[in-house]
Motif scaffolding. Sequence first.
Motif, PDB file in Angstrom:
ATOM      1  N   SER A 390      10.273  30.068 -16.525  1.00  0.00           N
ATOM      2  CA  SER A 390       9.367  29.467 -17.499  1.00  0.00           C
ATOM      3  C   SER A 390       9.644  27.972 -17.672  1.00  0.00           C
ATOM      4  CB  SER A 390       9.505  30.189 -18.829  1.00  0.00           C
ATOM      5  OG  SER A 390      10.837  30.124 -19.264  1.00  0.00           O
ATOM      6  N   GLY A 391      10.897  27.568 -17.427  1.00  0.00           N
ATOM      7  CA  GLY A 391      11.239  26.162 -17.576  1.00  0.00           C
ATOM      8  C   GLY A 391      10.398  25.268 -16.674  1.00  0.00           C
ATOM      9  N   PHE A 392      10.102  25.755 -15.500  1.00  0.00           N
ATOM     10  CA  PHE A 392       9.319  24.955 -14.550  1.00  0.00           C
ATOM     11  C   PHE A 392       7.911  24.710 -15.074  1.00  0.00           C
ATOM     12  CE2 PHE A 392       6.187  25.051 -11.079  1.00  0.00           C
ATOM     13  CZ  PHE A 392       6.492  23.849 -10.478  1.00  0.00           C
ATOM     14  N   VAL A 393       7.275  25.775 -15.566  1.00  0.00           N
ATOM     15  CA  VAL A 393       5.881  25.654 -15.992  1.00  0.00           C
ATOM     16  C   VAL A 393       5.757  24.559 -17.047  1.00  0.00           C
ATOM     17  CG1 VAL A 393       3.918  26.883 -16.933  1.00  0.00           C
ATOM     18  CG2 VAL A 393       5.537  28.089 -15.508  1.00  0.00           C
ATOM     19  N   GLY A 394       6.654  24.618 -18.043  1.00  0.00           N
ATOM     20  CA  GLY A 394       6.605  23.636 -19.109  1.00  0.00           C
ATOM     21  C   GLY A 394       6.831  22.229 -18.599  1.00  0.00           C
ATOM     22  N   GLU A 395       7.939  22.054 -17.876  1.00  0.00           N
ATOM     23  CA  GLU A 395       8.288  20.709 -17.425  1.00  0.00           C
ATOM     24  C   GLU A 395       7.223  20.131 -16.513  1.00  0.00           C
ATOM     25  OE1 GLU A 395      12.999  20.653 -17.529  1.00  0.00           O
ATOM     26  OE2 GLU A 395      12.180  20.426 -15.519  1.00  0.00           O
ATOM     27  N   PHE A 396       6.738  20.970 -15.613  1.00  0.00           N
ATOM     28  CA  PHE A 396       5.781  20.464 -14.648  1.00  0.00           C
ATOM     29  C   PHE A 396       4.477  20.056 -15.328  1.00  0.00           C
ATOM     30  CE2 PHE A 396       3.036  20.333 -10.960  1.00  0.00           C
ATOM     31  CZ  PHE A 396       3.873  19.777 -10.029  1.00  0.00           C
ATOM     32  N   LEU A 397       4.009  20.891 -16.249  1.00  0.00           N
ATOM     33  CA  LEU A 397       2.772  20.539 -16.941  1.00  0.00           C
ATOM     34  C   LEU A 397       2.955  19.257 -17.750  1.00  0.00           C
ATOM     35  CD1 LEU A 397       1.357  23.965 -18.152  1.00  0.00           C
ATOM     36  CD2 LEU A 397       0.412  22.438 -16.448  1.00  0.00           C
ATOM     37  N   VAL A 398       4.083  19.132 -18.410  1.00  0.00           N
ATOM     38  CA  VAL A 398       4.339  17.914 -19.173  1.00  0.00           C
ATOM     39  C   VAL A 398       4.295  16.702 -18.253  1.00  0.00           C
ATOM     40  CG1 VAL A 398       6.116  16.610 -20.388  1.00  0.00           C
ATOM     41  CG2 VAL A 398       5.639  18.963 -21.042  1.00  0.00           C
ATOM     42  N   LEU A 399       4.948  16.823 -17.109  1.00  0.00           N
ATOM     43  CA  LEU A 399       4.979  15.678 -16.203  1.00  0.00           C
ATOM     44  C   LEU A 399       3.593  15.374 -15.645  1.00  0.00           C
ATOM     45  CD1 LEU A 399       8.378  16.254 -14.411  1.00  0.00           C
ATOM     46  CD2 LEU A 399       7.787  14.441 -15.983  1.00  0.00           C
ATOM     47  N   VAL A 400       2.839  16.408 -15.329  1.00  0.00           N
ATOM     48  CA  VAL A 400       1.473  16.183 -14.849  1.00  0.00           C
ATOM     49  C   VAL A 400       0.672  15.445 -15.912  1.00  0.00           C
ATOM     50  CG1 VAL A 400      -0.708  17.340 -14.369  1.00  0.00           C
ATOM     51  CG2 VAL A 400       1.334  18.093 -13.223  1.00  0.00           C
ATOM     52  N   GLY A 401       0.810  15.927 -17.165  1.00  0.00           N
ATOM     53  CA  GLY A 401       0.082  15.297 -18.255  1.00  0.00           C
ATOM     54  C   GLY A 401       0.512  13.863 -18.474  1.00  0.00           C
ATOM     55  N   THR A 402       1.822  13.628 -18.440  1.00  0.00           N
ATOM     56  CA  THR A 402       2.325  12.283 -18.668  1.00  0.00           C
ATOM     57  C   THR A 402       1.906  11.342 -17.554  1.00  0.00           C
ATOM     58  OG1 THR A 402       4.240  13.358 -19.599  1.00  0.00           O
ATOM     59  CG2 THR A 402       4.382  10.992 -19.293  1.00  0.00           C
ATOM     60  N   PHE A 403       1.907  11.875 -16.357  1.00  0.00           N
ATOM     61  CA  PHE A 403       1.579  11.037 -15.207  1.00  0.00           C
ATOM     62  C   PHE A 403       0.176  10.457 -15.341  1.00  0.00           C
ATOM     63  CE2 PHE A 403       0.893  10.052 -10.718  1.00  0.00           C
ATOM     64  CZ  PHE A 403       2.113   9.496 -10.418  1.00  0.00           C
ATOM     65  N   LYS A 404      -0.735  11.251 -15.926  1.00  0.00           N
ATOM     66  CA  LYS A 404      -2.091  10.760 -16.122  1.00  0.00           C
ATOM     67  C   LYS A 404      -2.116   9.551 -17.048  1.00  0.00           C
ATOM     68  CE  LYS A 404      -4.924  14.917 -15.803  1.00  0.00           C
ATOM     69  NZ  LYS A 404      -5.679  15.832 -16.657  1.00  0.00           N
ATOM     70  N   VAL A 405      -1.181   9.522 -17.987  1.00  0.00           N
ATOM     71  CA  VAL A 405      -1.199   8.493 -19.010  1.00  0.00           C
ATOM     72  C   VAL A 405      -0.378   7.288 -18.587  1.00  0.00           C
ATOM     73  CG1 VAL A 405      -0.709   8.010 -21.416  1.00  0.00           C
ATOM     74  CG2 VAL A 405      -1.424  10.281 -20.734  1.00  0.00           C
ATOM     75  N   ASN A 406       0.778   7.558 -18.042  1.00  0.00           N
ATOM     76  CA  ASN A 406       1.692   6.469 -17.743  1.00  0.00           C
ATOM     77  C   ASN A 406       2.577   6.832 -16.553  1.00  0.00           C
ATOM     78  OD1 ASN A 406       3.763   4.541 -17.787  1.00  0.00           O
ATOM     79  ND2 ASN A 406       3.462   4.216 -19.984  1.00  0.00           N
ATOM     80  N   PHE A 407       2.403   6.123 -15.462  1.00  0.00           N
ATOM     81  CA  PHE A 407       3.195   6.411 -14.258  1.00  0.00           C
ATOM     82  C   PHE A 407       4.677   6.262 -14.506  1.00  0.00           C
ATOM     83  CE2 PHE A 407      -0.438   4.904 -11.298  1.00  0.00           C
ATOM     84  CZ  PHE A 407      -0.997   6.156 -11.364  1.00  0.00           C
ATOM     85  N   LEU A 408       5.021   5.124 -15.106  1.00  0.00           N
ATOM     86  CA  LEU A 408       6.430   4.778 -15.207  1.00  0.00           C
ATOM     87  C   LEU A 408       7.194   5.822 -16.010  1.00  0.00           C
ATOM     88  CD1 LEU A 408       8.531   2.642 -14.505  1.00  0.00           C
ATOM     89  CD2 LEU A 408       8.075   1.602 -16.710  1.00  0.00           C
ATOM     90  N   VAL A 409       6.624   6.213 -17.142  1.00  0.00           N
ATOM     91  CA  VAL A 409       7.303   7.190 -17.999  1.00  0.00           C
ATOM     92  C   VAL A 409       7.520   8.488 -17.238  1.00  0.00           C
ATOM     93  CG1 VAL A 409       7.027   8.601 -20.054  1.00  0.00           C
ATOM     94  CG2 VAL A 409       6.441   6.195 -20.124  1.00  0.00           C
ATOM     95  N   ALA A 410       6.468   8.932 -16.532  1.00  0.00           N
ATOM     96  CA  ALA A 410       6.585  10.199 -15.814  1.00  0.00           C
ATOM     97  C   ALA A 410       7.640  10.109 -14.717  1.00  0.00           C
ATOM     98  CB  ALA A 410       5.237  10.578 -15.215  1.00  0.00           C
ATOM     99  N   ILE A 411       7.684   8.974 -14.033  1.00  0.00           N
ATOM    100  CA  ILE A 411       8.640   8.851 -12.933  1.00  0.00           C
ATOM    101  C   ILE A 411      10.062   8.820 -13.460  1.00  0.00           C
ATOM    102  CG2 ILE A 411       9.448   7.300 -11.122  1.00  0.00           C
ATOM    103  CD1 ILE A 411       6.508   6.655 -10.601  1.00  0.00           C
ATOM    104  N   LEU A 412      10.266   8.047 -14.532  1.00  0.00           N
ATOM    105  CA  LEU A 412      11.612   7.994 -15.105  1.00  0.00           C
ATOM    106  C   LEU A 412      12.035   9.368 -15.595  1.00  0.00           C
ATOM    107  CD1 LEU A 412      11.489   4.613 -17.042  1.00  0.00           C
ATOM    108  CD2 LEU A 412      12.781   5.153 -14.989  1.00  0.00           C
ATOM    109  N   ALA A 413      11.088  10.074 -16.235  1.00  0.00           N
ATOM    110  CA  ALA A 413      11.441  11.399 -16.736  1.00  0.00           C
ATOM    111  C   ALA A 413      11.750  12.353 -15.586  1.00  0.00           C
ATOM    112  CB  ALA A 413      10.308  11.953 -17.592  1.00  0.00           C
ATOM    113  N   SER A 414      11.052  12.150 -14.448  1.00  0.00           N
ATOM    114  CA  SER A 414      11.348  13.030 -13.309  1.00  0.00           C
ATOM    115  C   SER A 414      12.783  12.852 -12.817  1.00  0.00           C
ATOM    116  CB  SER A 414      10.395  12.748 -12.154  1.00  0.00           C
ATOM    117  OG  SER A 414       9.074  12.827 -12.584  1.00  0.00           O
ATOM    118  N   ILE A 415      13.322  11.647 -13.002  1.00  0.00           N
ATOM    119  CA  ILE A 415      14.723  11.437 -12.615  1.00  0.00           C
ATOM    120  C   ILE A 415      15.610  12.385 -13.412  1.00  0.00           C
ATOM    121  CG2 ILE A 415      16.622   9.782 -12.618  1.00  0.00           C
ATOM    122  CD1 ILE A 415      14.569   7.621 -12.065  1.00  0.00           C
ATOM    123  N   GLY A 416      15.195  12.604 -14.671  1.00  0.00           N
ATOM    124  CA  GLY A 416      15.945  13.532 -15.506  1.00  0.00           C
ATOM    125  C   GLY A 416      16.029  14.921 -14.892  1.00  0.00           C
ATOM    126  N   VAL A 417      14.992  15.286 -14.144  1.00  0.00           N
ATOM    127  CA  VAL A 417      15.003  16.607 -13.520  1.00  0.00           C
ATOM    128  C   VAL A 417      16.090  16.678 -12.444  1.00  0.00           C
ATOM    129  CG1 VAL A 417      13.598  18.276 -12.285  1.00  0.00           C
ATOM    130  CG2 VAL A 417      12.564  16.861 -14.018  1.00  0.00           C
TER     131      VAL A 417
END
Lengths: 498, 636
Positions: A390-417
């Motif tokens: 279930s962790g994947f579904v949440g994280e991935f959807l959040v990142l997909v959503g964030t990516f639409k709004v702001n590339f940089l934030v989504a990319i930095l957050a992906s480093i957290g993964v």
Amino acid sequence: MNFPILSSITFLPLIGAFFVLLTRSEKGQGNTGAVYISIFTSFVNFFITLFLWYTFDNKISDFQFVEEISWISGFIKFKFGIDGISILFILLTAFITPICIISCINSVKTRLKEFLIALLVLETFMIGVFCSLDLVVFYLFFEAGLIPMFLIIGIWGGPRKVYSAFKFFLFTLLGSVLMLVAIIAIYWITGTTDVTQIYEIKIPQEFQYLLWLAFFSSFAVKLPMWPVHTWLPDAHVEAPTPGSVILAAILLKMGGYGFLRFSIGMFPFASEYFTPLIFTLSVIAVIYTSLVALMQDDMKKLIAYSSVAHMGFVTMGIFTFNKQGVEGSIIQMFSHGLISAALFLCVGVLYDRTHSRLIKSYGGVVHILPKYSFLFMVFALATLGLPGTSGFVGEFLVLVGTFKVNFLVAILASIGVILAAAYILWLYKRVIFGKLENIQLKKIKDVNLSEGSILVVLCITVLFFGFYPDPLLETMKVSVDNLINNYNLEITKRITLK
Amino acid sequence: MEYAILFLPLVGAIFGYLAKYFGDLTSQLLTTFLVCVSAILSIVLFYNGIFHGTYGNYLIYQWIASGNFVVNWSINIDPLSSIMLVVVSVVSALVHIYSIGYMNHDPNKPRFMSYLSLFTFSMLVLVVSDNFLQLFFGWEGVGLCSYLLIGFWYKKDSANNAAIKAFIVNRVGDFGFAIGIFLIFMFFGTLNYNEVFQLVPEFSQEKINFLGFNSNLITLICLFLFVGAMGKSAQFFLHTWLPDAMEGPTPVSALIHAATMVTAGVFLVVRCSPIFEYSQVALNFVAIIGMLTAFFAASVAIVQNDIKRIIAYSTCSQLGYMFFAAGVGAYHVAIFHLFTHAFFKALLFLGSGSVIHSLNDEQDIRNMGGIWKQMPFTWIAMIVGTLALTGFPFLSGYYSKDAIIEFAYLKGTNIGYFAASIGIITALLTAIYSWRLILKTFHGKFNNEHLSKSEIHESGMVIIFPLAILILGSIFAGFLFKDFLIGHHYVDFWKDSILILQAFNHSHIPMWLLYTTPILVTLAIPLSYSLYIKNDKLLERIKIKNELVYKFLLNKWYFDELYNSIFVKPVKAIGSFFWKSGDIKTIDRFGPDGISKIVKIISKKATKFQTGYIYDYAFVMLIGLSLLLTIFIFYK
């Protein structure tokens, strides 16, 4: 008026707690009567909640099962009601509480009866938070929840329990006081504390910013967001296992729920205005706390820091104001509730046997606890967001959503993964793999029936929602739509006015 | 049938593990049987596909639906996935059989077999996906199984570290892959292959502002997807995990780190050919990374001494070939090489496993030598594998590797010519290190101090049987399938599963090109013999003269050291810094602890007021009164 099902699930644990109070404490032996009563109560509550979920109509965006009783006439109404978002949190609470109560059998050795009472009372408050539709009632439940938790840490905690309990209490109280002031202000502005009415009346834009900040200070502490997160590792480290479980699984979610229900709903302009702040803090939370987690030598602290990082994804997702982001963050909260609960239970299993939380006192656990190691592995993988959990579904959807709004934030957050993989696998390696060097470990036994069954149940749930998150997504779909639409409506209105 | 192919290995993974209560053998037989059935069915499917065109898409159920983000679990059978199914399930079935023999001394057989089956399942999920997210699921799933299997002997610290390294380096690749997926979803609004591929031409000129860079959307997507492929396929910069992954049991190396998982990156690029074709920049990047890897890995392989690591670097190098084939647009040739490579590389690994097994887990080729008479069958297997790998005429590697060089040349661009020449040079290097391996292992003096030569014997039937099948594959796979896969009518086979915008012109291939590589690799045999057996003094002298180069190669171009000092150590240092200086010394010190300290100080001061003497209170009252009066007068 129909059967008041929401009040029933809210106050049933309280009644259970009352009966637990009536049991006689037996010295030495565990208090079986109290245990049975609390297990029974919490299970009944869980089944009622399941029934509630079943009868819940996920096609309606309005609040359902609404109950309204005048409390202080003309001022506060006791108003309950749920939508597709809050029902998931209620479900989570009703699911985690029985698990906690069962885990008490192994991990709470003193004053078991009082501990169970605290847990049941806490359940009442938590469900109350997610049901209430009146700001004052919400505030009361929100704050009251502090008391049992404070006691759980302060009485049943470890060596630094008093420091941690006070730190926890002061941090959360400080934020809440500001929220109380804001609630009073809202009453002066709108003349009501009923959330649905406030949605209708709409708070003028110029007031929204300060009010938003006041609510933010409370939710940010609760969630917790960087930099007000430092109470969490301390509280977790000192709290007994069931306390940590409740804290991580449900209490933290109140912050996220608060953002969804109150901040966005009541203050759309301010929410939009402060989005950069939230994004910045979330990204810092994700990267900073992941790095800190990497260097921890205490298992509980490590998991506590990882919780902060995961909550960073939640705030990020909520403030994307798009479907994937918001739904993702709700799934993320739900799944983090399951996963962090399971991880703390896992640490608890080892702690009950050896009374050490330090990573370096373990190593090679797999040789003596194979079943435990398997379960721990599943939860470790769920933490790092492996697809199929279930962790994947949440994280991935959040990142997909964030990516639409702001590339940089989504990319930095992906480093957290990436970092999540590093800290949790390194932890797993140091604790579970390797040679068995600590002689003390050789005597300990694998998980017993109660520990094993709760971990297996959690494991199945995590995997189930990983492969089939539809039940969750379907439930929240219309409500999330409604939330986002209302938000967008307000924002576009302002733009056209200009 | 499609469902059976996919789910039988999963059933095997679950019940194979549970079957341990009925004895290890039950579990071994169950998993092996199920995977074998899956393999046979895939071959049937492949056959039906070629001759009856029975391709199709089967929906299992909806996985995630959030707004317009809709993703399904499904089985997509097309030429590309059906050939991959054959490769994966057949090699997996052989490795399962082999493992029964190879792992016979291990106490954790059921767990091992279960992991192998789980891996097979994940790989099949990856291959049959019809969308990027299911691909990603399989992608991470195989990564997980690779992690579990590398660290299978979890008592060894080195194995655990290698496992973590593999997982994290792959995660770095997945990070790129995920961003590629985000970009695709954001602009195309879907993750389904067909829908995405149809939209690509419309977006081919689309420019976006990405973190301040104004770049072409398609190029960006391709580059990010390729980062994922680099991680999984151990390409230059992200290759460091593969040699370490050799800590795992040898069957694992054969299955995961040679034949299947590491080729997933190549599969990804080929699968996405309809996207890559629209970005010349990305294709060139793929080709360059491929060339670099091919050459780099071959150069390192020449001086390594661990038998498995040599083959690992060889895998890395061959994957480089596949990538530059894809990079010059010859996707079908890349898959053809993937196909033949699966056979001969699995053969080499399983053969070396047989050697290692017989020598009591000895892996250093300096401690082997002269044992070909003791293990004739393994020796033959290794020779065949080596011949096929080096591209000796008419074995499978010959057809695929030469085709890569040929197609690179036919591309007619500078990158193409360059790739062709790198291909030829690397082929020579490949031949040298491969023969070095054979000669040092099987010929020359016997150098092992722990074992006497007479103790060494050939492995048992369960080990020999898979080798025999693979020998057949290594010899005939190229010859039999070349017309289908890369012949003039390749489109008949591939249908629309790959897209090649610019067709290759076969009319003018210079003769010298066709002969160079086979001649070079044949010449390499006597050359290696003279270097490694006859004149080993000459070799020593070369080593001493070029010590810097030798050290550089021996330490694998110092990549591990470099990454350690620029990533691992700083990350740890920053982590402790944030914790100790950030959380404890700043936030806590000025936050809760600071405030409570201030409160304490103030209240201590405040208590001093309460002296109990009446004149103190009177004095304070007087001051207060005068202050109030002053304020009142001033602000009236």
